[in-house]
Design a protein around this motif. Structure first.
Motif, PDB file in Angstrom:
ATOM      1  N   THR A 215       9.665  -6.328   6.299  1.00  0.00           N
ATOM      2  CA  THR A 215      10.343  -5.420   5.383  1.00  0.00           C
ATOM      3  C   THR A 215       9.581  -4.121   5.214  1.00  0.00           C
ATOM      4  OG1 THR A 215      10.985  -7.420   4.210  1.00  0.00           O
ATOM      5  CG2 THR A 215      11.498  -5.339   3.164  1.00  0.00           C
ATOM      6  N   VAL A 216       8.268  -4.234   5.023  1.00  0.00           N
ATOM      7  CA  VAL A 216       7.483  -3.025   4.772  1.00  0.00           C
ATOM      8  C   VAL A 216       7.503  -2.094   5.983  1.00  0.00           C
ATOM      9  CG1 VAL A 216       5.131  -2.183   4.437  1.00  0.00           C
ATOM     10  CG2 VAL A 216       6.004  -4.005   2.996  1.00  0.00           C
ATOM     11  N   ILE A 217       7.312  -2.684   7.165  1.00  0.00           N
ATOM     12  CA  ILE A 217       7.297  -1.828   8.355  1.00  0.00           C
ATOM     13  C   ILE A 217       8.646  -1.157   8.558  1.00  0.00           C
ATOM     14  CG2 ILE A 217       7.045  -1.804  10.860  1.00  0.00           C
ATOM     15  CD1 ILE A 217       4.977  -3.985  10.585  1.00  0.00           C
ATOM     16  N   ALA A 218       9.719  -1.919   8.359  1.00  0.00           N
ATOM     17  CA  ALA A 218      11.045  -1.308   8.505  1.00  0.00           C
ATOM     18  C   ALA A 218      11.232  -0.197   7.477  1.00  0.00           C
ATOM     19  CB  ALA A 218      12.124  -2.373   8.346  1.00  0.00           C
ATOM     20  N   ALA A 219      10.767  -0.454   6.248  1.00  0.00           N
ATOM     21  CA  ALA A 219      10.942   0.537   5.188  1.00  0.00           C
ATOM     22  C   ALA A 219      10.200   1.823   5.496  1.00  0.00           C
ATOM     23  CB  ALA A 219      10.459  -0.031   3.849  1.00  0.00           C
ATOM     24  N   LEU A 220       9.086   1.701   6.207  1.00  0.00           N
ATOM     25  CA  LEU A 220       8.311   2.891   6.531  1.00  0.00           C
ATOM     26  C   LEU A 220       9.063   3.812   7.480  1.00  0.00           C
ATOM     27  CD1 LEU A 220       4.741   1.374   6.935  1.00  0.00           C
ATOM     28  CD2 LEU A 220       5.577   2.886   5.147  1.00  0.00           C
TER      29      LEU A 220
ATOM     30  N   ARG B  47       7.869   5.755  -0.152  1.00  0.00           N
ATOM     31  CA  ARG B  47       6.633   5.954  -0.913  1.00  0.00           C
ATOM     32  C   ARG B  47       5.956   4.622  -1.128  1.00  0.00           C
ATOM     33  NH1 ARG B  47       8.736   9.401  -5.723  1.00  0.00           N
ATOM     34  NH2 ARG B  47      10.074   7.568  -5.626  1.00  0.00           N
ATOM     35  N   PRO B  48       4.628   4.638  -1.307  1.00  0.00           N
ATOM     36  CA  PRO B  48       3.873   3.378  -1.348  1.00  0.00           C
ATOM     37  C   PRO B  48       4.411   2.363  -2.343  1.00  0.00           C
ATOM     38  CG  PRO B  48       2.480   5.289  -1.908  1.00  0.00           C
ATOM     39  CD  PRO B  48       3.748   5.814  -1.391  1.00  0.00           C
ATOM     40  N   PHE B  49       4.669   2.792  -3.587  1.00  0.00           N
ATOM     41  CA  PHE B  49       5.076   1.805  -4.582  1.00  0.00           C
ATOM     42  C   PHE B  49       6.407   1.162  -4.218  1.00  0.00           C
ATOM     43  CE2 PHE B  49       5.162  -0.486  -8.362  1.00  0.00           C
ATOM     44  CZ  PHE B  49       6.414  -0.382  -8.940  1.00  0.00           C
TER      45      PHE B  49
ATOM     46  N   LEU C  22       6.089  -1.209  -1.129  1.00  0.00           N
ATOM     47  CA  LEU C  22       5.420  -2.474  -1.423  1.00  0.00           C
ATOM     48  C   LEU C  22       6.296  -3.362  -2.299  1.00  0.00           C
ATOM     49  CD1 LEU C  22       1.747  -1.271  -1.951  1.00  0.00           C
ATOM     50  CD2 LEU C  22       2.673  -2.586  -0.055  1.00  0.00           C
ATOM     51  N   ALA C  23       6.974  -2.737  -3.258  1.00  0.00           N
ATOM     52  CA  ALA C  23       7.864  -3.517  -4.122  1.00  0.00           C
ATOM     53  C   ALA C  23       8.948  -4.183  -3.296  1.00  0.00           C
ATOM     54  CB  ALA C  23       8.481  -2.597  -5.178  1.00  0.00           C
ATOM     55  N   LEU C  24       9.466  -3.433  -2.341  1.00  0.00           N
ATOM     56  CA  LEU C  24      10.490  -3.973  -1.450  1.00  0.00           C
ATOM     57  C   LEU C  24       9.955  -5.188  -0.709  1.00  0.00           C
ATOM     58  CD1 LEU C  24      13.268  -2.807  -1.199  1.00  0.00           C
ATOM     59  CD2 LEU C  24      12.562  -1.594   0.847  1.00  0.00           C
ATOM     60  N   GLY C  25       8.695  -5.091  -0.258  1.00  0.00           N
ATOM     61  CA  GLY C  25       8.071  -6.210   0.441  1.00  0.00           C
ATOM     62  C   GLY C  25       8.003  -7.436  -0.445  1.00  0.00           C
TER      63      GLY C  25
END
Lengths: 519, 152
Positions: free
Chosen positions: B108-113, B119-121, B124-127
C-alpha cells in the motif's frame, strides 16, 4: 407460462429475502453506489477486485452481490455527473450536459431527485421485461444445437466488439485476442498444452481474476495516477431539495417513459450497453423536443430520459446473459466467469437447473433497487461527502486489494505475477488506442465457442454448410454480416464526408477522468 | 482535449499482426487436424490468421481520430507506474519473505508513493489501514493461508 412465472418469482423473493442473500445484495448495492460515486474507480475494476472473494461464497450470494455492484453503480454515477460535471462513468456522460447546468441554477437537488425516480422506474421496467422475456428466450434456446449456439456466440462477440467504445476494427481485434487468451492451457480433448510457454502454472489456463484485474485495475491505475482532477464541491445538498416540482414532473415523466423504452430495446441487442442507451435516448429526446435549444441549459428531460434508459438497459442486460449464457458486455462476462468457477454452466439450462439462482436474482433486482432509493434519498449528503475523498487514498488500497484478492483465489503467487503482466500489457493496449473491455468477452466465451464449433463440425461430418442450412443459425450469421456491413458502410461514408458525424457533442473537458468501461 | 499526439496505428496494426503470426505458427505446430476432426491447433491457427488480417486492416485503416484519443495520448506517468508495478513486485517477494502484515503495509505504501501529492502522514496512515483490513478481513474472516509474519 404466466402462472408458473409468477410462482417462480415468489419463490425467488423467498430466496432473495433469506437473510444471508439479503446481506450480500445489500453489500453489493452499497459497494456499487460507492464505486459509482467515486471518480477514478470503475465498475469493472470493483467487480474484478471482489471476484476472487466470491469464489468462497455460495453461488446465489455471489451473483446477487456482483449484480448489485453493477446496477448500484448506476445510481451513484449520476451524482458525480450532476453535481460536479464529472462523468465518473461513460454511461453518465450525457447526464452532465443538462444535470450540471441545473446545479448551477441551484436545482441540483431536483436533478438528483428526478434521477432517482427515473432510475427506479427504468429499472423496474427492465425487471418486468426480464421476468417475461427470459423464460421465453430459454424456451426457444433449448432447441438450439451446437451450430446455432456457435452462430449466436459469434453474433454476440461481434456485437460486443463493434458496438463498444472506439474503433470497431480494434474492438474485434480485442475480442479475438481474448479468444486467444482463453486457449492458453491444456486442451481438454487431446491433453496438449497450448501456449503455456513451459509454465506448469499456466496448465489450468489464465486466471480470470488476474486478467480482469490486470486490464481494468492495474492498467487503469497506471493510466490515471496523477491524472485525476481534484474534486471541489462547494455546495450542500439536502434531502428536501430533491423533491421535484409539479412542472418538473410533468416534463420529466414522459421523457422517463421514452428513455425506458429505448433502454430496453438497447438491452435486447447484445453488445449495446447503458452508455449507448444513454446517448441514443438523449439524442432522441432532443430531436423530439419542441424547444431543443433548452437542452444543454438545464432541460430536465435531458436528465430523466438518459437515466431511465441507462437503468432499464442495465437490468435488461441480464436477459441474454442469464437465459442464453451469452454475455452482452465485459461486466456480464465477468459475472458468467464467476458462475463457471462456482461450477454452474451458463446457458439456457441454467433456469431449469438452478431456479434458485435465476429467480432469486430477479427478485433481488427489485429489492436492490428499493434499497438504492433508500440509500440515495435520505443519505444523499453522505454520498456527496464520499465524492470528496481524494483519489490518492483510494488507488493504493485498491492495489492492495488486487494483490491480496488474486492471491486469495488459489494461493498462487504466480497469478499475482500474471496480474501485473496483464497490467502492463493492458496499459500498452490503452496507449495504442485499444479498449480492452471486449477481451473479457472473448476470454469467457472462447473455450465454449471452440467446444461448440468442434461439436457442430463433428455432427455435420466436417461440413461447414451446417451453419447456413439451419435457419436459426443462418439468421444469426446474417445478423453478424449485417453488423459488419453497417460498420463498413459507416466507414466508407465517413471517409467520403471527410469528418466524423456524431450524435452528441463533445462531453465537457473532463475527458481525462472517464474510466474505461464496457459499452 | 486538443493538440495531443495521435497514437500511431501502424504500431497497433504491426503488433496485432505479429501476435497473429506467432499464434498461427504456434497453432500450426500443434496438429491442426481437419474440419471433421479439429485438432488442438485448429482454433489457434484460425485465430492467428484472423489477427494477422485484422492487423493489416488496422494499418490500412488509419484515419483521423474519430473518438477522443486522449486516453491513448496521455503520456506515461513514470513515477506512478513504477510505484504501482513496484508495489505488486514487492508483494510477490513478501509473500515468502515477510508475511501478511509487512506485505499489506509495503504494498500500500509503495503504491501510494506513486501520487505526487503523497505526504508522509497520509501515506503511513494508509499503510496502517491496509494492515487493518489485511488482518481483519483476509486473515480472520477469509482465513487466507498466509502467515502474518514469515521468513523463507
Amino acid at each position: 407460462m404466466l402462472g408458473t412465472g409468477l410462482s417462480d418469482l415468489l419463490h425467488g423473493f423467498a430466496v432473495a429475502l433469506e437473510w444471508r442473500n439479503f446481506l450480500y445484495c445489500l453489500a453489493g448495492v452499497v459497494i456499487g453506489n460507492v464505486v459509482g460515486v467515486m471518480p477514478g474507480m470503475g465498475v469493472l475494476a470493483a467487480i474484478s477486485i471482489l471476484l476472487p472473494l466470491t469464489y468462497t461464497m455460495p453461488p446465489v450470494g455471489a451473483v446477487l452481490m456482483l449484480s448489485g455492484i453493477y446496477y448500484g453503480a448506476q445510481y451513484g454515477g449520476a451524482i458525480c455527473s450532476i453535481l460536479l460535471n464529472l462523468p465518473c462513468h461513460a454511461a453518465h456522460a450525457v447526464t452532465c450536459l443538462d444535470g450540471y447546468p441545473m446545479t448551477r441554477q441551484g436545482k441540483g437537488g431536483t436533478a438528483l431527485g428526478i434521477t432517482v425516480i427515473s432510475s427506479f422506474f427504468g429499472a423496474s421496467f427492465g425487471i418486468i421485461l426480464m421476468i417475461f422475456f427470459a423464460p421465453m428466450l430459454v424456451h426457444v434456446a433449448l432447441e438450439f444445437g451446437p451450430a446455432e449456439v456457435c452462430s449466436l456466440m459469434l453474433l454476440g462477440l461481434l456485437a460486443g466488439s463493434t458496438l463498444a467504445r472506439g474503433s470497431a476494427l480494434k474492438g474485434i481485434t480485442m475480442t479475438t485476442f481474448g479468444l486467444l487468451l482463453g486457449i492458453v492451457g491444456i486442451d481438454v480433448n487431446t491433453g496438449t498444452q497450448r501456449f503455456t510457454l513451459g509454465q506448469t502454472h499456466l496448465a489450468d489456463g489464465i486466471e480470470l481474476a488476474a486478467l480482469a484485474l490486470g486490464f481494468f485495475g492495474v492498467a487503469e491505475f497506471i493510466r490515471t495516477v496523477n491524472n485525476i482532477r481534484p474534486v471541489h464541491l462547494g455546495m450542500q445538498v439536502r434531502t428536501r431539495d430533491m423533491w421535484p416540482s409539479r412542472a418538473d414532473l410533468r416534463r420529466a415523466i414522459p421523457a422517463m417513459f421514452r428513455g425506458t423504452v429505448i433502454g430496453s430495446l438497447c438491452a435486447m441487442i447484445p453488445g449495446t450497453g447503458p452508455t449507448i442507451a444513454s446517448f441514443v435516448s438523449y439524442a432522441a429526446e432532443k430531436r423530439i423536443s419542441r424547444n431543443p435549444e433548452r437542452f444543454g441549459q438545464g432541460a430536465i428531460e435531458g436528465v430523466a430520459s438518459p437515466e431511465a434508459s441507462t437503468h432499464s438497459s442495465v437490468q435488461g442486460d441480464f436477459i441474454p446473459t442469464m437465459s442464453l449464457g451469452i454475455p452482452g458486455d465485459a461486466v456480464m462476462a465477468l459475472l458468467l466467469g464467476a458462475l463457471v468457477v462456482q461450477g454452474i454452466q451458463p446457458g439456457p439450462q441454467l433456469i431449469n437447473d438452478h431456479p434458485d439462482l435465476f429467480w432469486g436474482l430477479i427478485a433481488s433486482f427489485w429489492i436492490g433497487n428499493i434499497l438504492l432509493v433508500i440509500l440515495n434519498v435520505p443519505m444523499i449528503g453522505i454520498w456527496v461527502k464520499i465524492l470528496a475523498i481524494p483519489y490518492k487514498y483510494l488507488f493504493p488500497i485498491a492495489v492492495f486489494f488486487i494483490c491480496f484478492g488474486v492471491y486469495a483465489t488459489n494461493s498462487d503467487v504466480f497469478q499475482v505475477g500474471e496480474t501485473v503482466v496483464f497490467g502492463i500489457i493492458g496499459y500498452v493496449l490503452i496507449r495504442l488506442d485499444f479498449h480492452p473491455a471486449p477481451v473479457l468477452l472473448g476470454f469467457v466465451l472462447g473455450p465454449r465457442f471452440e467446444e461448440d464449433l468442434r461439436r457442430a463440425l463433428l455432427l455435420s461430418r466436417g461440413s461447414l454448410s451446417v451453419f447456413i442450412e439451419s435457419p436459426i443459425s443462418a439468421t444469426f450469421l446474417g445478423a453478424s454480416l449485417l453488423l459488419i456491413g453497417v460498420q463498413v458502410f459507416v466507414y466508407v461514408r465517413g471517409k467520403r464526408r471527410g469528418g466524423a458525424a456524431d450524435i452528441v457533442e463533445v462531453v465537457p473537458s473532463a475527458a481525462t477522468t472517464i474510466v474505461h468501461e464496457g459499452p | 482535449m486538443t493538440g495531443a499526439a495521435r497514437p500511431d496505428d501502424r504500431a497497433a496494426g504491426a503488433l496485432t499482426g505479429l501476435v497473429g503470426a506467432c499464434t498461427a505458427y504456434g497453432g500450426y505446430q500443434y496438429d491442426i487436424g481437419s474440419f471433421l476432426e479439429m485438432g488442438p491447433g485448429f482454433f489457434p491457427f484460425a485465430l492467428g490468421c484472423i489477427l494477422l488480417l485484422l492487423g493489416m486492416l488496422i494499418v490500412l485503416n488509419r484515419r483521423a481520430g474519430q473518438e477522443a484519443a486522449t486516453d491513448a495520448a496521455t503520456p506515461l506517468d513514470v513515477r506512478g507506474a513504477l510505484c504501482i508495478v513496484g508495489a505488486i513486485g514487492v508483494f510477490l517477494v513478501m509473500v515468502k519473505y515477510g508475511g501478511l502484515v509487512p506485505a499489506a503495509f509495503a504494498t500500500t505504501v509503495i503504491a501510494a508513493l506513486g501520487d505526487r501529492t503523497a505526504r508522509p502522514f497520509g501515506t503511513l496512515a494508509l499503510g496502517v489501514v491496509a494492515v487493518g483490513i489485511g488482518v481483519g478481513l483476509f486473515h480472520f474472516v477469509l482465513r487466507l493461508p498466509l502467515p502474518l509474519f514469515t521468513w523463507g
